[in-house]
Design a protein around this motif. Sequence first.
Motif, mmCIF file in Angstrom:
data_model
loop_
_atom_site.group_PDB
_atom_site.id
_atom_site.type_symbol
_atom_site.label_atom_id
_atom_site.label_comp_id
_atom_site.label_asym_id
_atom_site.label_seq_id
_atom_site.Cartn_x
_atom_site.Cartn_y
_atom_site.Cartn_z
ATOM 1 N N MET A 141 10.412 17.943 64.925
ATOM 2 C CA MET A 141 9.221 17.901 65.880
ATOM 3 C C MET A 141 9.056 16.562 66.412
ATOM 4 N N ALA A 142 8.997 15.673 65.350
ATOM 5 C CA ALA A 142 8.726 14.231 65.566
ATOM 6 C C ALA A 142 10.104 13.355 66.721
ATOM 7 N N LEU A 143 11.203 14.270 66.504
ATOM 8 C CA LEU A 143 12.384 14.020 67.482
ATOM 9 C C LEU A 143 12.181 14.736 68.764
ATOM 10 N N GLY A 144 11.361 15.326 68.803
ATOM 11 C CA GLY A 144 11.319 16.354 70.130
ATOM 12 C C GLY A 144 12.102 17.462 70.028
ATOM 13 N N GLY A 145 12.513 17.824 68.904
ATOM 14 C CA GLY A 145 13.560 19.153 68.685
ATOM 15 C C GLY A 145 12.870 20.463 68.713
ATOM 16 N N SER A 146 13.711 21.302 68.101
ATOM 17 C CA SER A 146 13.391 22.697 67.809
ATOM 18 C C SER A 146 13.341 23.157 66.494
ATOM 19 N N ILE A 147 12.603 23.955 66.098
ATOM 20 C CA ILE A 147 12.838 24.408 64.666
ATOM 21 C C ILE A 147 13.566 25.771 64.675
ATOM 22 N N SER A 148 13.889 26.146 65.872
ATOM 23 C CA SER A 148 14.913 27.217 66.071
ATOM 24 C C SER A 148 15.660 27.087 67.270
ATOM 25 N N ALA A 149 16.990 27.041 66.940
ATOM 26 C CA ALA A 149 17.815 26.802 68.216
ATOM 27 C C ALA A 149 18.211 28.060 68.826
ATOM 28 N N GLU A 150 18.758 28.955 67.800
ATOM 29 C CA GLU A 150 19.663 30.389 68.319
ATOM 30 C C GLU A 150 19.377 31.504 67.192
ATOM 31 N N VAL A 200 4.235 23.979 65.297
ATOM 32 C CA VAL A 200 4.866 23.484 66.657
ATOM 33 C C VAL A 200 3.922 23.525 67.792
ATOM 34 N N TYR A 201 2.883 24.304 67.800
ATOM 35 C CA TYR A 201 2.026 24.447 68.977
ATOM 36 C C TYR A 201 0.461 24.063 68.370
ATOM 37 N N ASP A 202 0.262 23.127 67.437
ATOM 38 C CA ASP A 202 -0.620 22.730 66.936
ATOM 39 C C ASP A 202 -1.640 21.869 68.068
ATOM 40 N N ASN A 203 -1.047 21.196 69.037
ATOM 41 C CA ASN A 203 -1.579 20.369 69.851
ATOM 42 C C ASN A 203 -1.541 21.169 71.307
ATOM 43 N N ASN A 249 9.544 24.291 48.850
ATOM 44 C CA ASN A 249 8.381 23.384 48.941
ATOM 45 C C ASN A 249 8.790 21.950 49.446
ATOM 46 N N CYS A 250 9.886 21.787 49.002
ATOM 47 C CA CYS A 250 10.558 20.421 48.945
ATOM 48 C C CYS A 250 11.000 20.065 50.575
ATOM 49 N N LEU A 251 11.655 21.269 51.053
ATOM 50 C CA LEU A 251 12.147 21.151 52.403
ATOM 51 C C LEU A 251 11.098 21.510 53.457
ATOM 52 N N GLU A 252 10.254 22.505 53.258
ATOM 53 C CA GLU A 252 9.392 22.824 54.263
ATOM 54 C C GLU A 252 7.806 22.462 53.568
ATOM 55 N N PRO A 253 7.195 21.864 54.814
ATOM 56 C CA PRO A 253 7.415 21.800 56.147
ATOM 57 C C PRO A 253 8.031 20.593 56.654
ATOM 58 N N PHE A 254 8.493 19.715 55.451
ATOM 59 C CA PHE A 254 9.026 18.690 55.974
ATOM 60 C C PHE A 254 10.090 18.508 57.041
ATOM 61 N N VAL A 255 11.067 19.448 56.949
ATOM 62 C CA VAL A 255 12.242 19.391 57.851
ATOM 63 C C VAL A 255 11.578 19.519 59.234
ATOM 64 N N TYR A 256 10.492 20.577 59.367
ATOM 65 C CA TYR A 256 10.056 21.001 60.626
ATOM 66 C C TYR A 256 9.289 19.954 61.521
ATOM 67 N N ASP A 257 8.758 19.062 60.293
ATOM 68 C CA ASP A 257 7.789 18.006 60.831
ATOM 69 C C ASP A 257 8.651 16.850 61.410
#
Length: 571
Positions: free
Chosen positions: A515-524, A538-541, A504-512
């Motif tokens: 996404m703020a950097l324009g990155g991806s939550i799953s690279a490979e 990810v697809y909220d908007n 709960n500490c790490l998520e969803p903070f790490v994903y947010d």
Amino acid sequence: HHDWQYKSAGALSSRTVKASTPPRSCSWQQPCRRTLTTLSSHAGYQSPTLEDVEQLTQILEHQVGSILHVLPENKNSNTPNDDMETSLLDGYNIDWRKQYQGQSKVVLKPHSTEQVSQILAYCHKHGIPLVPQGGKTGLVGGSVPVQEEVILSLERLNQVHRIDGVTGMIYCQAGCVLQDLQSRAEQHGLLVPIDLGAKGTCQIGGNIATNAGGQYYYRYGSLAANVVGMQVVLANGQVLNLNFHENQEDNGTVFYHSNLKDNTGYKLHQLMLGAEGTLGIVTAVALKCAPYPASRQAAFLACHSFDQVVRLISLAKQELGEIVAALEWMDAACLTSVQNYNATQNATTPLPVSMTDDLGQPSPYPHSILLETHGSCSAHDAEKLDRFLTQAMQEQSDGSPPIVEDGVVAQDLTQLHAFWNIRETANPAVSSLGYGYKYDLSLPVDQFESFATRMQQHVNQQKDSQQLGGDNLLCTNWGHVLDGNLHLNFTTPNQYELNENVVNCLEPFVYDQIMALGGSISAEHGIGASKRMALLRVYDNNPGVLDTMRAMKNVFDPKGILNPYKVLPPP
């Protein structure tokens, strides 16, 4: 063990060390994160019965070991049939990190596309969900059941049909272990375009299902760029040969062929890459390989700042150009973990860069880089590498200090493999310390260090308000810097059970933050079970993306029997 010497980079002195191969397995234990209920209460799904097992056994032609089950003989009993088979099924129900555990009572092991087709047709007719399973090396729970889904193991689909040394094509079944495929390809002068630390266990079908990347992604491209054709079985049992031709010869043998260029309609095989078995089950593949490099060079380098790492990347692209194959980054915590782990395994090989200061006190470099080149002429490549290192280790034209502070060059393939053993030991070394929280992320490479620092600061701020499992939460990082893929790891030292407070500490903070950097939550590593709800963020908007994915899923798998509860979040 083999005695060998590192050749120093630039004016660095040589050192004598012994090469060793770190073990590829560890004995740490982690609890299962999820154990869920049976399927009977879920819309449209049916748990398999003994009658189903009898029919499926006939499909598998009663071959010994082709089916495991623990269904009770008495329909009114909940007691498993055989404790031994229950134990065997645990190996299929539980992921390797012991984070996810399903309750499947049936494992099927077909040996042909035809058998897979008949199995899916039967399960589709009776509403029985399945989970396709390969080497089970993933990190997101995508290859194990969530409830009582039938496990469809592809381990027996392990035949290499044909290797064409002229076109560089390999035609093989999906259950081929990657390392075995690499060895077969090398015998024909070919290089499989993907390489992973889990190559001794993972299967090419699973690599395709997750569109795995690996360390040679920059040089040879993604699997999506190299998978030319495939054989896929849809949920209803229909077999699609997608630019995958099987021609019967007069002598009875089968000739396999795929066209390097084929524009006859939609590229359906591309939809299967990264779909994690939710749209269809890949049973065979046509894979384009590169010529095996006649020259492989490697250097293990150290930098004081991440800015130097970024400048090293640019210099490598400029000076080494077409021969750059891989650039792997490890931070100090990662390299220290590897050093300590090797000590526990009685490994006598020192690391190639200094881990102490002039007084002998621990003082690892903040950043280490493993560089590998692939080319066709050793003398040419060695000259380019020497010129590159000379520039990297001297004062820069703008007056800034050298980019590289320390380093060594491999003298042969034994030393090159020893370098890679260091990198591939990172995961088991860190995991042996405690329970691991692993994040496979894409972001601009110049943001790697600042992002990891931001995550550490966030965790430190949360310590007082949440029970995070110990005084320190160890953060270790490594990644494929050429393609912007960061592996962020948090570990609770000496605590081997999942702590929901840490999650709960790490998520969803790490994903947010990603996404703020324009990155991806799953690279490979895929989405699987662990990240599917994060897709809502990810697809909220742009909810139309998820709607389109769900529509595709409905076309390929209208009953939803293929790997349910994976990838797509519920509407």
